[in-house]
Design a protein around this motif. Structure first.
Motif: not given
Length: 163
Positions: A70-71, A75-77, A89-91, A114-115
């Motif tokens: 997904s896109d 911004s959160r973990s 969050g971006n990982q 998933m990662c």
């Protein structure tokens, strides 16, 4: 895992059509993969950032699943549901896979977080820092590895089941 050739990899996918297999790119370091070290093999497609792939041994054969990411935008973990590691969050990304068989032809899919780089297998091998009075229990890493492998097997099973 047993060593695989590119032909073995392409033949293993249960939810891929001819077009998926045609455009699939192998990871750049495919020839250097240490297969003895892996419980499963996962990578993002170098030519298409939204695609990923997972290969896992199952009943004497290797089963592959094509993933769609997904896109990003959290911004959160978040926590990866495969390796159970908290990350920025971006990982962590929602990956979905078209179900195999008739269910997939009807548009059914299955997904989980998933990662983002599909590095779950490596992430669980990294030792977490210990607190000053904490002692690492024997077998702790093995427990994490077994859980990660089991959760990836469950994910692939949900994609592969013929309902």
């Amino acid at each position: 895992m047993r060593p695989l050739t590119e032909a073995d990899v392409r033949a293993s996918f249960v939810n891929a059509d001819a077009e998926d297999l045609r455009i699939m790119e192998m990871p750049h370091d495919f020839l250097l993969v240490d297969w003895d070290y892996l419980d499963f093999f996962a990578w993002r497609d170098p030519g298409a950032s939204r695609r990923g792939y997972v290969l896992i041994p199952h009943d004497g054969r290797v089963v592959g699943v094509v993933l769609r990411a997904s896109d990003p935008g959290r911004s959160r973990s978040g926590m990866c549901n495969i390796c159970r590691i908290m990350q920025p969050g971006n990982q962590v990304t929602l990956f979905s896979a078209r179900r195999a068989g008739e269910a997939g032809e009807r548009g059914n899919s299955f997904g989980t977080y998933m990662c983002a780089d599909l590095s779950c297998h490596d992430n669980v091998r990294l030792a977490h820092p210990l607190a000053p009075n904490e002692v690492r229990a024997a077998g702790q890493v093995d427990f994490r590895l077994d859980g990660t492998r089991r959760r990836m097997e469950t994910f692939v099973s949900h994609v592969w089941e013929q309902s």
